[in-house]
Design a protein around this motif. Structure first.
Motif, mmCIF file in Angstrom:
data_model
loop_
_atom_site.group_PDB
_atom_site.id
_atom_site.type_symbol
_atom_site.label_atom_id
_atom_site.label_comp_id
_atom_site.label_asym_id
_atom_site.label_seq_id
_atom_site.Cartn_x
_atom_site.Cartn_y
_atom_site.Cartn_z
ATOM 1 N N LEU A 1 58.269 36.284 53.908
ATOM 2 C CA LEU A 1 57.723 37.278 54.641
ATOM 3 C C LEU A 1 56.853 38.360 53.386
ATOM 4 O O LEU A 1 58.683 38.798 52.793
ATOM 5 N N LYS A 2 56.077 39.126 52.691
ATOM 6 C CA LYS A 2 55.691 39.155 51.861
ATOM 7 C C LYS A 2 55.320 41.224 52.882
ATOM 8 O O LYS A 2 54.943 40.932 53.539
ATOM 9 N N LEU A 3 55.468 41.883 51.614
ATOM 10 C CA LEU A 3 54.909 43.738 53.161
ATOM 11 C C LEU A 3 54.086 43.744 51.814
ATOM 12 O O LEU A 3 53.333 43.070 50.739
ATOM 13 N N GLU A 4 53.713 44.524 52.804
ATOM 14 C CA GLU A 4 51.507 45.188 52.111
ATOM 15 C C GLU A 4 52.393 46.191 52.198
ATOM 16 O O GLU A 4 53.199 47.514 52.284
ATOM 17 N N TRP A 5 51.108 47.685 51.420
ATOM 18 C CA TRP A 5 51.287 48.766 51.267
ATOM 19 C C TRP A 5 51.798 49.734 52.503
ATOM 20 O O TRP A 5 51.676 49.671 53.650
ATOM 21 N N SER A 6 52.828 50.672 51.875
ATOM 22 C CA SER A 6 53.617 51.737 53.019
ATOM 23 C C SER A 6 52.666 52.622 53.267
ATOM 24 O O SER A 6 52.661 53.412 52.239
ATOM 25 N N TYR A 7 52.903 53.595 53.929
ATOM 26 C CA TYR A 7 52.386 54.934 54.353
ATOM 27 C C TYR A 7 54.167 56.002 53.942
ATOM 28 O O TYR A 7 53.783 56.582 52.935
ATOM 29 N N PHE A 8 54.948 55.575 53.514
ATOM 30 C CA PHE A 8 56.377 55.516 52.951
ATOM 31 C C PHE A 8 56.893 55.881 51.308
ATOM 32 O O PHE A 8 56.650 56.242 50.692
ATOM 33 N N GLY A 9 55.944 54.299 51.215
ATOM 34 C CA GLY A 9 55.854 54.284 49.358
ATOM 35 C C GLY A 9 55.053 55.186 48.634
ATOM 36 O O GLY A 9 55.100 55.456 47.710
ATOM 37 N N TRP A 10 53.392 55.336 49.906
ATOM 38 C CA TRP A 10 52.745 55.932 49.398
ATOM 39 C C TRP A 10 52.864 57.834 49.101
ATOM 40 O O TRP A 10 52.212 58.256 48.547
ATOM 41 N N PHE A 11 53.752 57.783 50.384
ATOM 42 C CA PHE A 11 54.138 59.288 50.102
ATOM 43 C C PHE A 11 55.199 59.542 48.871
ATOM 44 O O PHE A 11 55.052 61.174 48.275
ATOM 45 N N GLY A 12 55.746 58.739 48.681
ATOM 46 C CA GLY A 12 57.258 58.618 47.878
ATOM 47 C C GLY A 12 56.156 59.395 46.452
ATOM 48 O O GLY A 12 56.532 59.815 45.604
ATOM 49 N N GLY A 13 55.195 57.758 45.923
ATOM 50 C CA GLY A 13 54.884 58.105 45.020
ATOM 51 C C GLY A 13 53.311 59.480 44.813
ATOM 52 O O GLY A 13 54.040 59.945 43.640
ATOM 53 N N LEU A 14 53.138 60.203 45.988
ATOM 54 C CA LEU A 14 52.717 61.380 45.327
ATOM 55 C C LEU A 14 53.450 62.120 45.206
ATOM 56 O O LEU A 14 53.386 63.392 44.795
ATOM 57 N N TRP A 15 55.113 62.696 46.011
ATOM 58 C CA TRP A 15 55.880 63.302 45.550
ATOM 59 C C TRP A 15 56.715 63.331 44.444
ATOM 60 O O TRP A 15 56.839 64.782 43.776
ATOM 61 N N TYR A 16 56.537 62.391 44.162
ATOM 62 C CA TYR A 16 57.259 62.023 42.545
ATOM 63 C C TYR A 16 55.693 61.791 41.491
ATOM 64 O O TYR A 16 56.295 61.503 40.121
ATOM 65 N N ARG A 17 54.784 62.344 41.650
ATOM 66 C CA ARG A 17 53.735 62.047 40.571
ATOM 67 C C ARG A 17 53.926 62.512 39.578
ATOM 68 O O ARG A 17 53.916 61.946 38.584
ATOM 69 N N GLU A 18 54.863 62.824 39.412
ATOM 70 C CA GLU A 18 55.199 64.326 38.036
ATOM 71 C C GLU A 18 56.110 62.996 37.471
ATOM 72 O O GLU A 18 56.139 63.949 35.855
ATOM 73 N N ASN A 19 56.560 62.260 38.144
ATOM 74 C CA ASN A 19 57.248 61.335 37.392
ATOM 75 C C ASN A 19 56.517 59.975 37.077
ATOM 76 O O ASN A 19 56.747 59.367 38.538
ATOM 77 N N PRO A 20 55.674 59.280 36.759
ATOM 78 C CA PRO A 20 55.534 58.097 36.954
ATOM 79 C C PRO A 20 55.751 56.731 37.478
ATOM 80 O O PRO A 20 55.724 56.481 38.068
ATOM 81 N N ARG A 21 56.948 56.535 36.339
ATOM 82 C CA ARG A 21 57.689 55.430 36.386
ATOM 83 C C ARG A 21 58.888 55.616 37.548
ATOM 84 O O ARG A 21 58.710 54.589 38.541
ATOM 85 N N LEU A 22 59.096 55.997 38.070
ATOM 86 C CA LEU A 22 59.238 56.894 39.678
ATOM 87 C C LEU A 22 58.433 57.024 40.314
ATOM 88 O O LEU A 22 58.564 55.972 41.589
ATOM 89 N N SER A 23 57.549 57.535 40.350
ATOM 90 C CA SER A 23 56.336 57.642 41.288
ATOM 91 C C SER A 23 55.459 56.025 41.363
ATOM 92 O O SER A 23 55.898 55.525 42.471
ATOM 93 N N ARG A 24 55.527 54.781 40.802
ATOM 94 C CA ARG A 24 55.525 53.503 40.525
ATOM 95 C C ARG A 24 55.937 53.007 41.490
ATOM 96 O O ARG A 24 55.722 51.866 42.354
#
Length: 284
Positions: free
Chosen positions: A192-215
């Motif tokens: 099984l492979k995963l697809e884009w998730s809202y949790f990942g999207w939200f985390g990326g947005l929340w930590y946008r000031e830390n690019p590496r963690l955001s990714r």
């Protein structure tokens, strides 16, 4: 299993009840040929009790604590400990099913054991060697999730979170440590492979000031899929055997029932026993 062998255990929160079943099959058969052990998130708890040969300890902990509102509750969502209270889980385990630290430390002295967490400063994996002082905290750090648990765990002055965000299935790490034969216990179907998730999207947005963690958040599915590709393509030509449910487990990460827990645990027992049967046939 001749040569250096490894046991790699994926996380999965409550889904780790499947892992508990697999490892209880190993314990019952006194099967432990491994040199290297690596556990991620909930898999680190399963691994710890396997190392001490405490049969059904993980099953008892999960089956008893999942309905406890002090452990998982929407009322705790904005509290200090979060929706999932890992501190309460640790206290519950210490009281009712304490890890046999004498055995754990004896194993740590003879084998290479790692618990995987993620550095919140740079998003890189951190491979913790558990010892007498840090074993329980290492398990908590490996399972800490932003937005769902306390958010982070301070470990040796560094903020750590769930290891699944940086190295969800650390087979490549086992190879780096010299393993040529690897058994992987999964809590998701093997291919099984995963697809884009809202949790990942939200985390990326929340930590946008830390690019590496955001990714790490926004591309979490890709990091996971890269792990699957590594196992499938096996560029280092090692022997990899996966023990994985054929379809999604009945238990989800943070929701289940007693019936589902028992069903997934029995599935783990069955597949663990099947693995042992195949292993014994191959050894003849």
């Amino acid at each position: 299993m001749k040569g250096k062998t490894a046991l790699v255990i994926q996380g999965g929160a409550l889904k780790s009840i499947f892992t508990a079943g697999v490892l209880d099959a190993f314990i019952a058969a006194r099967f432990d040929p491994f040199d290297i052990y690596i556990g991620v998130s909930g898999g680190s708890m399963c691994l710890s009790y396997y190392l001490t040969q405490q049969y059904k300890a993980t099953y008892q902990i999960i089956s008893k604590i999942f309905p406890d509102k002090k452990f998982i509750s929407l009322k705790q969502l904005f509290a200090t400990e979060g929706y999932v209270n890992l501190q309460y889980l640790e206290s519950f385990a210490l009281k009712h099913h304490p890890l046999n630290m004498k055995k754990a430390l004896k194993r740590a002295g003879k084998s290479h054991i790692e618990i995987v967490a993620t550095n919140m400063e740079n998003g890189n994996p951190v491979y913790i060697r558990p010892n007498k002082e840090n074993w329980h905290k290492a398990m908590r750090a490996s399972s800490t999730l932003p937005f769902l648990t306390r958010g982070y765990c301070m470990f040796d002055g560094v903020k750590l979170m769930d290891g699944g965000w940086s190295d969800p299935i650390p087979v490549r790490r086992a190879v780096e440590l010299g393993a040529t034969k690897i058994a992987v216990i999964r809590t998701m179907p093997a291919d099984l492979k995963l697809e884009w998730s809202y949790f990942g999207w939200f985390g990326g947005l929340w930590y946008r000031e830390n690019p590496r963690l955001s990714r790490r958040f926004s591309d979490d599915h890709q990091y996971y899929n890269d792990s699957i590709d590594y196992i499938t393509n096996n560029p280092d030509h090692v022997e990899i055997t996966q023990i994985a449910p054929p379809k999604f487990l009945s238990t989800s990460s943070y929701s289940t029932t007693k019936h589902r827990i028992d069903a997934d645990y029995r599935l783990g027992l069955d597949l663990g026993t099947q693995f042992l049967h195949n292993f014994n046939q191959d050894s003849e």
